[in-house]
Design an enzyme around this catalytic site. Sequence first.
Site, short mmCIF file in Angstrom:
data_model
loop_
_atom_site.label_atom_id
_atom_site.label_comp_id
_atom_site.label_asym_id
_atom_site.label_seq_id
_atom_site.Cartn_x
_atom_site.Cartn_y
_atom_site.Cartn_z
N SER A 143 0.84 -1.27 0.00
CA SER A 143 -0.46 -0.32 -0.13
C SER A 143 0.94 1.31 -0.19
O SER A 143 2.34 1.16 0.44
CB SER A 143 -1.28 -0.26 0.95
OG SER A 143 -1.11 1.71 1.51
N TYR A 156 -3.87 0.11 10.03
CA TYR A 156 -3.69 -0.41 8.69
C TYR A 156 -2.11 -0.37 8.11
O TYR A 156 -1.70 -1.31 7.26
CB TYR A 156 -4.76 -0.37 7.60
CG TYR A 156 -4.86 -0.36 6.12
CD1 TYR A 156 -5.46 -1.23 5.72
CD2 TYR A 156 -4.24 0.73 5.29
CE1 TYR A 156 -4.98 -1.71 3.91
CE2 TYR A 156 -3.46 0.26 4.15
CZ TYR A 156 -4.65 -0.58 3.76
OH TYR A 156 -4.55 -0.77 1.86
#
Length: 254
Positions: A143, A156
């Site tokens: 990510s 996250y």
Amino acid sequence: MEQRCAVVVGGTSGLGRAIAIGLAKAGLDVVATSRSPEGVAETAAEIEALGRSTLRVASDVASRDSLVSLRDAVVAKFGKVDVLVNAAGMTKREPTLDVTEETWNRILDVNLTGTLRGCQVFGEHMIARSGDGIRGRILNIASLSTFVAFTEVTAYCCSKAAVGALTRSLAVEWAPFGVLVNAIAPGVFPTALNSRIIDSPRGQELKMRTPMARFGMAEELVSTAIYLSSPDTTYTTGQIITVDGGMLASGVNQ
């Protein structure tokens, strides 16, 4: 790419599904799996419509046993697994002071430990095959938060930063066995996972910071996934390839 078999964990929705379909279009047999039997069946039907073979096997990255069963079923049908894509993930936005240990542990268990489970279960098979001269390929989905922080998604961000470290560590450890381990770090691609932020002020800020001035399309990840899955890609390992419209490269855009 013919005669190669890929397993895409988290491959029935979002970016994982786009990669699964893209690999099938490139000529691989693809098993797209997730916790959803309905999603597995729908994606399998689309793969078969492309003329490729597949299996309908649901799995859960939180369960090592389910991943072992998946691997064994794929090997029983295809004789091997050449490519593994770890695309399962989850997130939750809330102030870090409010994050419970239950939420923290759940997100890390899916995003990080789930990726580790997949790498271990399928990596064992790939390493065992290394003597036949065929290199295995593992592709993790990282990510932008592998590199930079996004506010109020601390668990996250931490999980994806760790996925980057896991990718590099396994690349170093498994290189002697010919197993290449890389990752893709997508920019902002509208999916069910982030749909609520796309039209929000947060989404507009993300678009403003992207030099290409638009969000990505899921299909734009596919060429990178094909490159990292190809038997002709033999000297690329331990890399996190960012596909983000230039966002990480950007300073001031205006």
